[in-house]
Each structure stands twice: as structure tokens, then as C-alpha cells.
Write an enzyme that holds these catalytic residues in place. Structure first.
Site, PDB file in Angstrom:
ATOM      1  N   GLU A   1      -9.847  48.828  12.558  1.00  0.00           N
ATOM      2  CA  GLU A   1      -9.269  48.028  14.230  1.00  0.00           C
ATOM      3  C   GLU A   1      -9.228  46.803  13.022  1.00  0.00           C
ATOM      4  O   GLU A   1     -10.446  46.258  12.196  1.00  0.00           O
ATOM      5  CB  GLU A   1     -10.158  47.445  14.972  1.00  0.00           C
ATOM      6  CG  GLU A   1      -9.518  46.323  15.605  1.00  0.00           C
ATOM      7  CD  GLU A   1     -10.161  46.223  16.784  1.00  0.00           C
ATOM      8  OE1 GLU A   1      -9.394  45.778  17.759  1.00  0.00           O
ATOM      9  OE2 GLU A   1     -12.026  46.268  16.551  1.00  0.00           O
TER      10      GLU A   1
ATOM     11  N   ASP B   1     -11.098  34.429  20.144  1.00  0.00           N
ATOM     12  CA  ASP B   1     -12.209  34.858  19.493  1.00  0.00           C
ATOM     13  C   ASP B   1     -12.803  33.658  19.460  1.00  0.00           C
ATOM     14  O   ASP B   1     -12.881  32.236  19.339  1.00  0.00           O
ATOM     15  CB  ASP B   1     -11.532  35.249  18.178  1.00  0.00           C
ATOM     16  CG  ASP B   1     -10.898  36.431  17.860  1.00  0.00           C
ATOM     17  OD1 ASP B   1     -11.793  37.288  17.777  1.00  0.00           O
ATOM     18  OD2 ASP B   1      -9.868  36.860  18.061  1.00  0.00           O
TER      19      ASP B   1
END
Lengths: 269, 406
Positions: free
Chosen positions: A48, A59
Site C-alpha cells: 500500500e 492520519d
């Protein structure tokens, strides 16, 4: 074979898919390639790649900091496409990116570019299923799998919609929170995995906060795939690509001993 | 690619581009809002606090000196600077704290740039006995020390944000991250008509009181609608509140004024409607200052409240439909209007508001005498005196000298 088909074939009955994450352009433009190579060597089933964004609101601090650095290093979408192309003949590559980066290029052009670079699937944290209908259709037409996210707060109706749109895997966010390293698998994660399974045919991968081989193994007992991001980015920062690769091999070993508790994939011989 | 016309969108703009974890909270908020917005008890509580706590209605004042100086339309001020905490921001925070309370949330979070929204949030959190955490760019916590102290006095915790560019947009990111993590017991009071649906609509509705009062006051004072309303636009909450009842009404010109910073050509500005491209930031599709690759650019304005790289989706819609007109004013021009208003009218306006005042001169002249122009005086300028003193080179030494002479 279309990227989406390659991605699906990474999820096999006999083993849990190991999906390590790297931020494109971190620690350096060249360093990110080394990180990817280390992942492939350690037995990654899917890689990924995070396309850095200035405002990554899903995040936590670890991955944010890598994105900030990557942008300073000059990483952009074209660089990430090229980076993906370097691995795509060996493992399926999935992009994790924020919608504005796609939107800025133009959805259709982006999908053509991603497909021709060999990108197999897309995880877009700020494109929930409500906004994703047309995108998911265009994406699967282009042969790039759409991998929607689900969270512990997702209702059953939403899980059904996720099931309809998922052409890659379903990305199960293990906790209500942002990405980051946590010690153990949170209690609600297993229940969420089971709920998703009952609504979606696509493989289910668990991410957000998996920080030890033990937690990965625990996740693997229920999930079809395990995504590891922040912990690996932390290791890249501290010990470089080699250190991250060595740790990932330990995870791979821990996963090989896992007996699947239930679901469509039966336990190992 | 999008042709959707449904709730949550203003034409093609708006939407809900947020992590899945937040969807449930946004749905819950929307449900609560629909349940309470017309609930008599809710309305009564909001009305009585607006009156007794905030000091509404705020006056409509005839600005005779500016009128005379410019020689055009009659100039009026809608005095939001007289609202409690010194700006229109309180209208929204008050409405939202009532919602949060009814939703059973014990903890309130907010982002703030200059600190006005942070102070307005800390104020209502104190009133309702809620825990309050305000995210503020590290740089801003230094520039706006006074507001940090105000928030702390009101019992809020101020968290300096050190991620990304350490500015308002990063404070919004951080607030959203907090909300994603603590969504069960926390309500996020966003400060303007931005963010994912239903925020732009809820914030607008709580700010509409400005326009509703203005409509009634205009009838009383000059027997009809204003011929023009001028308001500054950062993300756009004071403008949308003042404009709203008049949108689409014939004969009422609506003018939003963005920050041109060091000039549009310099690239250092906050004029996302003039210079931005369509994009997604903080959960909504709107005009956004960004690079070719879609990275969000930093905005610049001498006024922290206009220092935001996007505009609320409803403004994007009003612009594209030609329902409102948007202009921009530089730092230097805003400073000029700041000084002019202080000296002529005895009102030190917020630097944000000064942008509207500067551009109003042109509109007043275009309209000519016998017309009525309303400037939404969105806030007072106490918070800006340090920035202005620095920009204009006013030292405290000079002040001492002057007072020594007297």
C-alpha cells in the site's frame, strides 16, 4: 489481468494477506523504493503506497509527519505512479490517497494513469460511500479496484452499501480514531469484522493501530488481510528500510502460524 | 462529473467528504438539528440567551462621517462588533452549544485562527458547564496571546497545533482528528460555514439572525431593503448570515470581500473565490487555494480571520449563480480603512471587517446618494491592535510622548 482481479487473487484461502504501507517519498524519493523492496522481500502480499497530501485528516502524527517530509522531498502523484510501477509486476499495489489529489488531476485521467502504472486498487479515506457511487463505477470500469473503509460507527445499512461498492477489499478501521500505533487489538474490532463479513463478499482487511506481530496474528484470526502502516513508518524512521523489513518478516512468521477461527477461509494444514 | 442536487449540497458544492468514522456523528448532528431547530423550547432558550447574554438585537447605525466623506450612498453599520465577545462568532457557538447539550455531549472542541471563534466557543462552553478544548496553530498562539489568555480564563484548554503548516487549516485538521477519536462524547463546534454537511447549513442558520434583524431594522430606519450589503469573506459566515434573507431579492446587491493579502498576483492572499480551483478541503467541495497537484496552499492575510485557503460551499454556489458578487482587498487597503473608520466613526473595526469597509467606498460611489449601503461590521478590532501597531509602525513610545504633551 485487470488490477482489480490481481488484487482479489492476493487474498487466498490458505494465508492471510499481509499489506504493509509506505508513504511515497519517505524517507527520501529513493529511500521509499528501498522500503518497498524490503516489504516485497519480507513476503508482502500487497503493497500500500500513501500518496502524500498536505492535509491528511484521517492520519495520526506518525504518518502525517512522513507525508510532510515526502512533500518536502518533492514527492507528487507522478512520482508515486512511477514508484508503484516498480513493484506492480511482483505484487499488487494499492494507493491510499485523499480525494483532492484525484480531483485535481481529474477523475477519469487519474484512473487511466493509475491503471497504466499498474495500480490495482484505491483506498480513499475521505470518500465515504455516500460520495463514492459514481467514482466506484468509473474506477471499476478502469480496472482499478475500489476499497471502501468501514468503522466501528458504521451502521448495517452503510455496511451493505460498502458491500455493493467494494470491488477490492473492505478496509476495516479497527478503532474510532486516526492512524497510529496501538498495543493490542481493540475489543470492538472482531465484532466489526464479523458484521462486515455478513454484509460484504469482498475480502476484509483490518488496519489502524496494528503495532506488534501478536496484534497482527490476533487480527489475522478473523480478517482476510492485515494492514500495517504507522508502526512500519516509525521503524523506517528509526532503523531504515532494512529494519522495517526485518520486523515485517517477524509478522509474516507470526501470521503463518495462525489458525483461522471462522469464515470462508479454512484453517491451514 | 457531479450533478447531484440533494440536501448537503449547494448546487454542485458541499457534500460530506470525511472519514467513515465521522459519518455517524454527522448524521446524529443532522437529526438533532432537524428535531430541535423549530422546537419551541429550543427557540425560546436561544432567543432569550441571544437577548440577555449576547445583547441582541445589535444596532443598525448610520455612519454619517463615512457617508459624508465618500459622498455616495448612505452608509450604515450592522453592529455585530457589539455582540458579546466582540464579533458575530457567538451567534453560531451559542446555537451549537444548545444542540450539543441536547445531544448529551459533555465535551466541546473547536478550531480557531485569531482566537475569536475559540473565545466564543470557550464562552458558551463555560455557560453550559462543558469541558472545552480549542486547537490553534502554534504560530497563532504567539500572535494572539491575549485571546489564549481569554480562553484559559474561561476554562478552556488551548492546544497549540504543530503539524503541517501550523495555521488555521491545520487546527481544523487537528480538531477533526480529535473528533474522529472522541466522537461518542464530543461535539465539534466548527467556526464557519465550512466543513462537511450539515455544518455549512447549521452555521448559516445560526448566523441568519444578522440578516433577519437587518431586514426589520432597514424597514424601520429607511423604509425598505438596503440597496447593497457589503461583508468580508474568509470562510464566509458573517457574510452568509447578513446576505441570506436577501439572496435573489431584486434591487439588493450582495458583495463579499475576500483578502487579497499582498496582492492577487503575489500568490500570497486568501482569495479562494477569485483565485482558487474547485477542490475538496475539510469535508466539502468548494473553491480551494491549491497547487496543480492538489496540495492545499497556505493562505495569507494580515487578518487572521480571512487567512483560510477555502470558502464555504454556499458562497461558491452564490458566486457561480451570479447571486452575489465577490471582490478582494489587500492588506494595505484594509489597514487604510481600519484607520479611517477608527478616526472618523470612533469604532476600531476588526481587520477582517476593514476589508469590507474599504471596498464599500467603491460600492457607495457607484450607488450614488439616496441609496442605502449596509456594511456588516462583523467584529471589533481590539484583538488586532498589536498587528496594526506593527504594520503601521506605531510604537508605544510615541503614545507616551503624546500623552506627555497633554
Amino acid at each position: 489481468m485487470k488490477g482489480s482481479e490481481r488484487l482479489r487473487s492476493a487474498f487466498r484461502d490458505d494465508r492471510v494477506a499481509l499489506i504493509p504501507y509506505l508513504t511515497g517519498g519517505y524517507p527520501t524519493l529513493e529511500g521509499a523504493r528501498e522500503v518497498g523492496e524490503a516489504y516485497v522481500e519480507a513476503g508482502a502480499d500487497v503493497v500500500e503506497i500513501g500518496v502524500p497530501f498536505s492535509d491528511p485528516l484521517a492520519d495520526g502524527p506518525t504518518i502525517q509527519a512522513t507525508a510532510t517530509r515526502a512533500l518536502e522531498n518533492g514527492a507528487d502523484l507522478d512520482y508515486c505512479l512511477e514508484l508503484a510501477g516498480g513493484f506492480a509486476d511482483r505484487v499488487p499495489v494499492v494507493f491510499l490517497l485523499y480525494f483532492n489529489v484525484i480531483f485535481a488531476r481529474g477523475v477519469e485521467k487519474f484512473l487511466r494513469d493509475a491503471a497504466s502504472a499498474g495500480v490495482s486498487g484505491l483506498v480513499i479515506p475521505d470518500l465515504p460511500v455516500d460520495e463514492a457511487g459514481e467514482f466506484a463505477r468509473l474506477s471499476s470500469d478502469a480496472g482499478v479496484a475500489f476499497c471502501p473503509l468501514v468503522a466501528p460507527t458504521s451502521t448495517d445499512e452503510r455496511l451493505e452499501r460498502v458491500g455493493e461498492l467494494a470491488t477490492g477489499f473492505v478496509y476495516c478501521v479497527s478503532v474510532a480514531g486516526v492512524t497510529g500505533v496501538r498495543d493490542a487489538l481493540p475489543p470492538g474490532a472482531v465484532e466489526l469484522l464479523r458484521r462486515v463479513r455478513s454484509k460484504a463478499e469482498a475480502p476484509v482487511a483490518l488496519g489502524f493501530g496494528i503495532g506488534s506481530p501478536e496484534a497482527a496474528a490476533e487480527a489475522a484470526a478473523e480478517a482476510d488481510g492485515v494492514i500495517i502502516g504507522s508502526k512500519l513508518m516509525q521503524l523506517v524512521g528509526e532503523r531504515g528500510a532494512e529494519g522495517a523489513g526485518a520486523w515485517l518478516r517477524r509478522v509474516r512468521e507470526a501470521l503463518s502460524g495462525v489458525v483461522r477461527s471462522e469464515g470462508r477461509y479454512q484453517e491451514l494444514a | 462529473m457531479r450533478q447531484k442536487v440533494e440536501s448537503g449540497y449547494f448546487g454542485a458544492f458541499g457534500g460530506r467528504y470525511v472519514p467513515e468514522t465521522l459519518i455517524h456523528a454527522l448524521e446524529e448532528l443532522e437529526e438533532a438539528y432537524e428535531r430541535y431547530r423549530d422546537d419551541p423550547e429550543f427557540v425560546e432558550e436561544l432567543d432569550s440567551l441571544s437577548r440577555d447574554f449576547v445583547g441582541r438585537p445589535t444596532p443598525l447605525m448610520f455612519a454619517s462621517h463615512l457617508t459624508e466623506r465618500w459622498g455616495g450612498a448612505k452608509v450604515w453599520f450592522k453592529r455585530e462588533d457589539l455582540a458579546h465577545t466582540g464579533a458575530h462568532k457567538i451567534n453560531n457557538t451559542l446555537g451549537q452549544i444548545l444542540l450539543a447539550d441536547r445531544m448529551g455531549k459533555r465535551r466541546i472542541i473547536a478550531e480557531t485562527g485569531a482566537g475569536q471563534h475559540g473565545v466564543a466557543t470557550a464562552t458558551v462552553a463555560a455557560l453550559y458547564g462543558k469541558e472545552c478544548v480549542v486547537y490553534m496553530g502554534e504560530e497563532d498562539t504567539r500572535r494572539q496571546r491575549l485571546n489564549v489568555v481569554r480562553m484559559k480564563l474561561l476554562g478552556a484548554e488551548v492546544v497549540p497545533v504543530v503539524s503541517g503548516s501550523r495555521t488555521l487549516k491545520d487546527a481544523v485538521n487537528e480538531a477533526i482528528r480529535d473528533w474522529v477519536t472522541n466522537v461518542e462524547d464530543t461535539h465539534y463546534i466548527i467556526g464557519s460555514v465550512v466543513g462537511p454537511s450539515p455544518y455549512p447549513r447549521i452555521v448559516r442558520d445560526f448566523q441568519k439572525i444578522i440578516g433577519r434583524e437587518l431586514e426589520a431594522q432597514a424597514r424601520e430606519r429607511f423604509g425598505g431593503d438596503p440597496d447593497a450589503i457589503v461583508a468580508c469573506v474568509g470562510a464566509g459566515s458573517n457574510a452568509i448570515g447578513a446576505f441570506h434573507p436577501f439572496i435573489g431579492r431584486e434591487g439588493v446587491r450582495l458583495v463579499g470581500v475576500e483578502a487579497a493579502g499582498r496582492g492577487l498576483a503575489s500568490g500570497e492572499h486568501g482569495a479562494s473565490l477569485a483565485e482558487g480551483r474547485l477542490g475538496v478541503l475539510h469535508g466539502a467541495l468548494s473553491y480551494v487555494l491549491q497547487t496543480v497537484g492538489g496540495q492545499i496552499r497556505e493562505a495569507h492575510s494580515i487578518s487572521a480571520g480571512l487567512d483560510y485557503p477555502a470558502t464555504g460551499p454556499e458562497h461558491a454556489y452564490l458566486k457561480d449563480e451570479g447571486l452575489a458578487q465577490y471582490a478582494s482587498v489587500t492588506d494595505e487597503e484594509a489597514l487604510e480603512a481600519f484607520t479611517l473608520c477608527s478616526r472618523l466613526e470612533g469604532i476600531i473595526p476588526a481587520l477582517e471587517t476593514a476589508h469590507a469597509i474599504f471596498y464599500a467606498e467603491r460600492v457607495a460611489k457607484e450607488l450614488g446618494p439616496d441609496k442605502n449601503l449596509v456594511i456588516n461590521l462583523s467584529g471589533r478590532g481590539d484583538k488586532d491592535v498589536e498587528v496594526v501597531a506593527e504594520a503601521l509602525g506605531i510604537g508605544t513610545g510615541e503614545v507616551e510622548e503624546v500623552s506627555g504633551e497633554g
